[in-house]
Design an enzyme around this catalytic site. Structure first.
Site, short mmCIF file in Angstrom:
data_model
loop_
_atom_site.label_atom_id
_atom_site.label_comp_id
_atom_site.label_asym_id
_atom_site.label_seq_id
_atom_site.Cartn_x
_atom_site.Cartn_y
_atom_site.Cartn_z
CG ASP A 1 -41.16 31.35 94.60
OD1 ASP A 1 -40.51 32.03 93.78
OD2 ASP A 1 -40.70 31.01 95.70
CG ASP B 1 -35.96 51.30 95.72
OD1 ASP B 1 -35.83 50.07 95.58
OD2 ASP B 1 -36.63 51.80 96.65
CD GLU C 1 -44.32 43.06 85.90
OE1 GLU C 1 -44.00 44.01 86.65
OE2 GLU C 1 -45.43 42.98 85.33
CE LYS D 1 -34.00 40.51 109.85
NZ LYS D 1 -35.08 39.99 110.73
CD GLU E 1 -47.06 39.88 93.37
OE1 GLU E 1 -46.80 39.61 94.56
OE2 GLU E 1 -46.35 40.61 92.65
CG ASP F 1 -37.81 42.04 100.14
OD1 ASP F 1 -36.67 42.34 100.57
OD2 ASP F 1 -38.81 41.97 100.86
#
Length: 209
Positions: free
Chosen positions: A91, A150, A39, A118, A64, A114
């Protein structure tokens, strides 16, 4: 940490990197290493913790980037005695190719990354051209990429890119999947299930399984 791998740190992001060999996942997970999953981006750990409880026959490594969240999720895993889950901080784009040999993962989960709107930040997206190729390479033949977002625009970009690099879309070209009956929701997704907000799901396979 995975005790069998020599580790260094990669500068400001403090991401551990294996410097001499891949970790011995069988030493860490035993026979569960044959069904090893990843994950990328554990967040608050809703998926990782539920996976550990509901999937005792499989193993999960969660990466994470945010140190606070990684420590929090690792604490939850430890308190629940979930020996089939390991949480690492760093990362995922840097760690994944250093921790897992090509063709070694049975599934990769990327939930609500995310979108980095930009233009100067697009390279940070988890599903850019280079990362898409890496995800395909890390999966074994027939392995699953479980991607959820989403954000419709991100979903449309992702499905096109993933299909272009060679993933097979279980929903057909350009299609999005319904949630399977046994799907484990992430912490964020639980809120969407209550509010009815749309989740765009991609279930992609590496060909040849």
């Amino acid at each position: 940490m995975v005790e069998s791998a020599a580790m260094i740190f990669s500068g400001a992001d403090q991401a551990p990197i294996a410097i001499d060999r891949f970790p011995d996942w069988r030493a860490r997970f035993g026979a569960l290493a044959d069904r090893l999953e990843l994950e990328i981006g554990c967040g608050h750990g809703g998926y990782a913790v539920a996976f550990g409880q509901r999937c005792p026959d499989r193993a999960l490594v969660g990466i994470e980037q945010r140190r606070k969240f990684a420590a929090m999720v690792a604490g939850k895993v430890e308190r629940r005695g979930l020996a089939n889950v390991l949480i690492l901080q760093g990362d995922g784009r840097l760690l994944a190719p250093r921790l897992f040999p090509a063709g070694s993962l049975s599934a990769i989960h990327v939930h609500f990354p995310d979108p980095w709107w930009k233009r100067r930040h697009v390279r940070r997206r988890l599903v850019d051209d280079r990362m898409s190729v890496l995800l395909l390479r890390l999966l074994r033949r027939g392995g699953l990429l479980d991607f959820r977002t989403d954000v419709e625009r991100y979903a449309l970009d992702a499905v096109a890119r993933l299909e272009e690099v060679g993933f097979e879309n279980q929903a057909g070209p350009g299609g999005f999947s319904e949630a399977p009956p046994d799907e484990i929701p992430s912490t964020r997704e639980k809120r969407y299930l209550q509010t009815g907000q749309r989740v765009w799901r991609l279930r992609m396979r590496r060909p040849g399984g």
